[in-house]
Structures are given as structure tokens and as C-alpha cells.
Design a protein around this motif. Structure first.
Motif, PDB file in Angstrom:
ATOM      1  N   ASN A 164      -6.290  46.023   1.156  1.00  0.00           N
ATOM      2  CA  ASN A 164      -6.614  44.742   0.518  1.00  0.00           C
ATOM      3  C   ASN A 164      -6.385  44.755  -0.992  1.00  0.00           C
ATOM      4  O   ASN A 164      -6.270  43.692  -1.610  1.00  0.00           O
ATOM      5  CB  ASN A 164      -8.067  44.370   0.796  1.00  0.00           C
ATOM      6  CG  ASN A 164      -8.310  44.049   2.255  1.00  0.00           C
ATOM      7  OD1 ASN A 164      -7.375  43.778   2.998  1.00  0.00           O
ATOM      8  ND2 ASN A 164      -9.564  44.077   2.670  1.00  0.00           N
ATOM      9  N   ARG A 165      -6.342  45.943  -1.603  1.00  0.00           N
ATOM     10  CA  ARG A 165      -6.228  46.022  -3.063  1.00  0.00           C
ATOM     11  C   ARG A 165      -4.794  46.250  -3.534  1.00  0.00           C
ATOM     12  O   ARG A 165      -4.548  46.309  -4.740  1.00  0.00           O
ATOM     13  CB  ARG A 165      -7.115  47.153  -3.595  1.00  0.00           C
ATOM     14  CG  ARG A 165      -8.597  46.867  -3.464  1.00  0.00           C
ATOM     15  CD  ARG A 165      -9.390  47.976  -4.150  1.00  0.00           C
ATOM     16  NE  ARG A 165      -9.062  48.052  -5.565  1.00  0.00           N
ATOM     17  CZ  ARG A 165      -9.716  47.394  -6.522  1.00  0.00           C
ATOM     18  NH1 ARG A 165     -10.717  46.582  -6.194  1.00  0.00           N
ATOM     19  NH2 ARG A 165      -9.376  47.523  -7.789  1.00  0.00           N
ATOM     20  N   ILE A 166      -3.872  46.396  -2.620  1.00  0.00           N
ATOM     21  CA  ILE A 166      -2.504  46.708  -3.038  1.00  0.00           C
ATOM     22  C   ILE A 166      -1.926  45.608  -3.922  1.00  0.00           C
ATOM     23  O   ILE A 166      -1.401  45.870  -5.019  1.00  0.00           O
ATOM     24  CB  ILE A 166      -1.597  46.924  -1.792  1.00  0.00           C
ATOM     25  CG1 ILE A 166      -2.041  48.180  -1.047  1.00  0.00           C
ATOM     26  CG2 ILE A 166      -0.140  47.023  -2.207  1.00  0.00           C
ATOM     27  CD1 ILE A 166      -1.277  48.418   0.251  1.00  0.00           C
ATOM     28  N   THR A 167      -2.032  44.356  -3.500  1.00  0.00           N
ATOM     29  CA  THR A 167      -1.470  43.240  -4.286  1.00  0.00           C
ATOM     30  C   THR A 167      -2.196  43.082  -5.617  1.00  0.00           C
ATOM     31  O   THR A 167      -1.561  42.895  -6.664  1.00  0.00           O
ATOM     32  CB  THR A 167      -1.562  41.933  -3.482  1.00  0.00           C
ATOM     33  OG1 THR A 167      -0.862  42.084  -2.247  1.00  0.00           O
ATOM     34  CG2 THR A 167      -0.968  40.782  -4.262  1.00  0.00           C
ATOM     35  N   GLN A 168      -3.518  43.154  -5.596  1.00  0.00           N
ATOM     36  CA  GLN A 168      -4.297  42.977  -6.830  1.00  0.00           C
ATOM     37  C   GLN A 168      -3.982  44.066  -7.845  1.00  0.00           C
ATOM     38  O   GLN A 168      -3.728  43.776  -9.027  1.00  0.00           O
ATOM     39  CB  GLN A 168      -5.794  42.994  -6.489  1.00  0.00           C
ATOM     40  CG  GLN A 168      -6.688  42.850  -7.709  1.00  0.00           C
ATOM     41  CD  GLN A 168      -8.162  42.927  -7.343  1.00  0.00           C
ATOM     42  OE1 GLN A 168      -8.535  42.842  -6.168  1.00  0.00           O
ATOM     43  NE2 GLN A 168      -8.998  43.101  -8.337  1.00  0.00           N
ATOM     44  N   ASP A 169      -3.975  45.335  -7.419  1.00  0.00           N
ATOM     45  CA  ASP A 169      -3.701  46.434  -8.343  1.00  0.00           C
ATOM     46  C   ASP A 169      -2.261  46.399  -8.843  1.00  0.00           C
ATOM     47  O   ASP A 169      -1.981  46.736 -10.007  1.00  0.00           O
ATOM     48  CB  ASP A 169      -3.980  47.771  -7.665  1.00  0.00           C
ATOM     49  CG  ASP A 169      -5.462  48.031  -7.479  1.00  0.00           C
ATOM     50  OD1 ASP A 169      -6.259  47.149  -7.859  1.00  0.00           O
ATOM     51  OD2 ASP A 169      -5.825  49.103  -6.954  1.00  0.00           O
ATOM     52  N   SER A 170      -1.338  45.978  -7.971  1.00  0.00           N
ATOM     53  CA  SER A 170       0.066  45.898  -8.386  1.00  0.00           C
ATOM     54  C   SER A 170       0.250  44.848  -9.475  1.00  0.00           C
ATOM     55  O   SER A 170       0.908  45.103 -10.497  1.00  0.00           O
ATOM     56  CB  SER A 170       0.955  45.568  -7.181  1.00  0.00           C
ATOM     57  OG  SER A 170       0.880  46.577  -6.198  1.00  0.00           O
ATOM     58  N   ASN A 171      -0.324  43.665  -9.300  1.00  0.00           N
ATOM     59  CA  ASN A 171      -0.207  42.606 -10.312  1.00  0.00           C
ATOM     60  C   ASN A 171      -0.828  43.037 -11.638  1.00  0.00           C
ATOM     61  O   ASN A 171      -0.265  42.768 -12.708  1.00  0.00           O
ATOM     62  CB  ASN A 171      -0.886  41.333  -9.806  1.00  0.00           C
ATOM     63  CG  ASN A 171      -0.065  40.612  -8.753  1.00  0.00           C
ATOM     64  OD1 ASN A 171       1.155  40.734  -8.724  1.00  0.00           O
ATOM     65  ND2 ASN A 171      -0.735  39.857  -7.890  1.00  0.00           N
ATOM     66  N   TYR A 174       1.558  45.599 -13.261  1.00  0.00           N
ATOM     67  CA  TYR A 174       2.803  44.979 -13.741  1.00  0.00           C
ATOM     68  C   TYR A 174       2.564  44.183 -15.024  1.00  0.00           C
ATOM     69  O   TYR A 174       3.358  44.255 -15.975  1.00  0.00           O
ATOM     70  CB  TYR A 174       3.395  44.065 -12.674  1.00  0.00           C
ATOM     71  CG  TYR A 174       3.803  44.786 -11.401  1.00  0.00           C
ATOM     72  CD1 TYR A 174       4.057  46.156 -11.414  1.00  0.00           C
ATOM     73  CD2 TYR A 174       3.922  44.097 -10.201  1.00  0.00           C
ATOM     74  CE1 TYR A 174       4.420  46.815 -10.242  1.00  0.00           C
ATOM     75  CE2 TYR A 174       4.301  44.748  -9.027  1.00  0.00           C
ATOM     76  CZ  TYR A 174       4.535  46.115  -9.050  1.00  0.00           C
ATOM     77  OH  TYR A 174       4.896  46.760  -7.898  1.00  0.00           O
ATOM     78  N   LYS A 191       3.129  53.592  -9.654  1.00  0.00           N
ATOM     79  CA  LYS A 191       3.165  52.967  -8.335  1.00  0.00           C
ATOM     80  C   LYS A 191       2.609  53.884  -7.242  1.00  0.00           C
ATOM     81  O   LYS A 191       2.108  53.410  -6.218  1.00  0.00           O
ATOM     82  CB  LYS A 191       4.583  52.524  -7.995  1.00  0.00           C
ATOM     83  CG  LYS A 191       5.570  53.634  -7.738  1.00  0.00           C
ATOM     84  CD  LYS A 191       6.947  53.092  -7.436  1.00  0.00           C
ATOM     85  CE  LYS A 191       7.948  54.218  -7.147  1.00  0.00           C
ATOM     86  NZ  LYS A 191       7.597  54.999  -5.942  1.00  0.00           N
TER      87      LYS A 191
END
Length: 401
Positions: A164-171, A174, A191
Motif C-alpha cells: 500500500n505504501r509503494i505509490t506514496q513513498d515513490s511520489n 520523486y 528505489k
């Protein structure tokens, strides 16, 4: 004395303030700079109730407080059965200290530690394999247990990737590094660490056990939230360290009471804040030493029934009735004493030399109430009053000579 054993959670939180006291200092906690004091809470893992708190200066880092906290708990006859700590306490010195005391522990490794980097880079390449997928409370995680040796000591590391945290941490990553110099190179290095964290323990657990146990650490976070929002621990509107400690103690007790009330309300739709808002309207009138509780309304009666309390109105009404019956016989009776009218007259012996030097018996009654009778209507035994024959002074100017 036999020590009480507790599985505990240990964490700290910042208390921003501008009070001129020794514990207020500039801190840099997780990259955030504040002027604050720090509050340490020790929470019972099973009940979720706080059992100890301590106030320290804001510029002291967490990993330097663990030894003092455990020694203080031991002085209060509280023995640590098991301990769960956040990343701020995961220093090598603290792990060695706990190993020396044979205290089992689970701690999240700080992302800046060499152990964290080593485990993620060397053991995390296959973390996305389905064999490591775990369904924890309808939340999918990858959890890989790794027997790990560090400086001749054996540990168990648990590398966890939160889907669940992959998108949040990636943004977040970045936005932070993309526009910086060498930003793309930094992102290539970062990454591999996105949405991953590492738990270290000196005790062997399976994947679901470790997640269940570490998940209870949220209780201390919830307690901090309760203390700050409902316990009014901030802002600290005081001007001395002694008063500030008293303020913290009251907030600590208020949090304990709130948690206990919430436990009683777990099967209802109400919360402790709802209960307190309702019951604060139940007034008590005080007349001298008598307390009279107002008649409770429907909502107050429902709270009393839900918590299985005795209505304060019933208590006070019962006390009033008891006190009334108790004091009823002690009240001074009004009116003539019983049989007073038919009592014989008092006889007084007049001594020799009084009056005409005669031994006489004078029979006297008690003094009658009211105005004495007029002189012209007075009977025997009453003195005759004669009015002076002074002429009545006429009004106005006297006549001329």
C-alpha cells in the motif's frame, strides 16, 4: 519484592513550547526542527494503558534514554518481560544492553543504520516473490525472515515490503530528488528502499507473529494522539518546570481514565469524549454542607446504565433522607414544654434581713410574656404607676408678654 513483569511499548513524542525551563531545547527529530521538550511513555502492551512517563530535554535523542528508562522502571519494581521499540532506539549499544539483560525485544531498524542497508541490498532482491506474500488484516505485505549475524551475535531480521505504501513513498521520493543535481542517480539508489522496513529481534517469530506483535506499537501512537487532543497536554500554558510536570501528570491521569472508559464502551457506539460531554451537564447544587444533584435527563441516564453506575441522584437522595431521619429527633421542639401549664408555683425562701427583716415565704410565678398591664387596670401584685402632672407643651410661638 517480586517484580511485576510487563510486555511494554516504549516511544517518545515532542511537546513544542516556549516556556523558559531547562527541558525546552531545539531538537531535530526525523528532520523536523522544533523548540520542544520530549515526553517518554511506557505502555503495557496487553492492556494499552500507560504505566510510566518521563520528561526529558528536547535535544536528547531517543537512543540515549533507553537505559535510563529501564533502570527507572526496575526501581519502581517493574520488570520488562518483552519490549517493542521504534527505530529511534535501535542503536547497537541498546541492542547489546538488552541482550545483556536477557530481555526479548522487537525494534524497527533506522534507515540510516548499516544493518538496514545491508539487509535490504543483500536480501531484498527476491522480496516480491509470492512465497513471502502475507495477508495481514486484509492488507497485503511481503515478509521475509532472515537469520542475521552481526558482530558474532545472532539476530532474526524481518524484511517487510508494504504494498500500500509503494505509490506514496515513490511520489515523495520523486518530488524530493528529481530536480536536484544528480537527482536521477539518487533515485536509482533510493528505489531499492521504497516501501520497505526492517524489524530486528533476538527471538524467533514466524511472519504473522512478528506483524501482530509489532502492530501493537500503534497503541502508544494512539495514546500520544489521545493525550494531545483530548488530554490537553499541549499547549502548556504554564511558567515553571514544577507546574509543567503537574500539568503532565494530570494529562497522564486523564488519558488513563479516558482509556478505561473506552474499554467499557467497546460494545457501544459511544466514546469517552461523548460520555464526558454528556455527564459534564449533570450539575450539583451545594447549600451549606448539603449537596443536591439535579435530576438526570435521558442521555445521562443512558450513560449511567451503560457504565453500570449508581445514579448520583439516587445516592444524594438516599443521603438526604438518611440525614433527615437522623436529625429529626435532634431538632429543638417549638412551643411550651409538655405539662408546663400545670406545674406548681416556685417557692422562694427569703433570707433574714430582707425587706422588713421578716422570714416570709414569697410565692412567685415565672415572668409572664408580653407587655405589663396598664397601671389603672393593674391588679394586686403589680406596682401603681403615677404619671407626672406636667402641662402639655403647646406648639407654635409663645404669646407676647
Amino acid at each position: 519484592t517480586e517484580l511485576k513483569k510487563f510486555p511494554v511499548l516504549i516511544d517518545s513524542t515532542g511537546l513544542p513550547n516556549n516556556i523558559n525551563m531547562p527541558v525546552t531545547a531545539i531538537s531535530n527529530h526525523n528532520g523536523e526542527v522544533n523548540k520542544e521538550a520530549r515526553l517518554i511513555y511506557v505502555v503495557d502492551q496487553k492492556s494499552g494503558l500507560p504505566i510510566f512517563f518521563n520528561l526529558i530535554p528536547g535535544n536528547i535523542v531517543d537512543n540515549s534514554t533507553l537505559k535510563h528508562t529501564i533502570n527507572t522502571l526496575s526501581a519502581y519494581d517493574i520488570d520488562i518481560e518483552f519490549i517493542i521499540m521504534d527505530a529511534g532506539y535501535s542503536s547497537e549499544a541498546n541492542l547489546n544492553f538488552l541482550d545483556g539483560l536477557n530481555i526479548p525485544y522487537i525494534t524497527r531498524m533506522n534507515a540510516n543504520k548499516n544493518i538496514y542497508n545491508d539487509i535490504v541490498l543483500n536480501y531484498g532482491k527476491d522480496i516480491d516473490d509470492i512465497e513471502y506474500l502475507v495477508n495481514y488484516n486484509d492488507r497485503f505485505l511481503f515478509c521475509k525472515k532472515i537469520p542475521y549475524q552481526f558482530k558474532e551475535k545472532q539476530y532474526f531480521a524481518y524484511l517487510i515490503k508494504d504494498v500500500n505504501r509503494i505509490t506514496q513513498d515513490s511520489n515523495t521520493c520523486y518530488h524530493r530528488y528529481f530536480n536536484e543535481q544528480n537527482g536521477l542517480q539518487i533515485l536509482k539508489q533510493k528505489k531499492d528502499f521504497l516501501a520497505k522496513f526492517v524489524l530486528i529481534s533476538n527471538k524467533d517469530f514466524d511472519d504473522k507473529q512478528i506483524l501482530n506483535i509489532y502492530h501493537t506499537r500503534l497503541r502508544v501512537e494512539q495514546l500520544f494522539d489521545l493525550t494531545k487532543n483530548n488530554g490537553s497536554i499541549i499547549p502548556g500554558r504554564v511558567h515553571s518546570l514544577e507546574t509543567y510536570k503537574g500539568h503532565l501528570m494530570l494529562s497522564f491521569l486523564a488519558s488513563v481514565i479516558s482509556l478505561l472508559v473506552n474499554k467499557e464502551l467497546k460494545d457501544t457506539k459511544l466514546g469517552s469524549s461523548d460520555i464526558f460531554a454528556i455527564m459534564r451537564e449533570l450539575d450539583i447544587d451545594i447549600y451549606n454542607s448539603t449537596k443536591i444533584v439535579k435530576v438526570p435527563v435521558k442521555a445521562e441516564k443512558e450513560v449511567i446504565a451503560t457504565l453500570k453506575l449508581q445514579s448520583p441522584f439516587e445516592i444524594e437522595t438516599g443521603e438526604l433522607k438518611s440525614n433527615y431521619l437522623k436529625t429529626l429527633g435532634q431538632r429543638k421542639k417549638v412551643g411550651r414544654p409538655k405539662g408546663k401549664k400545670n406545674q406548681p408555683m416556685k417557692v422562694v425562701q427569703v433570707s433574714e434581713g430582707d425587706g422588713n427583716n421578716l422570714n416570709v415565704l414569697a410565692q412567685t410565678r415565672q415572668k409572664k410574656r408580653g407587655r405589663p398591664p396598664k397601671a389603672e387596670n393593674s391588679g394586686a401584685g403589680h406596682p401603681t404607676v403615677t404619671k407626672p402632672n406636667n402641662p402639655v407643651k403647646k406648639r407654635g410661638r409663645p404669646p407676647k408678654a
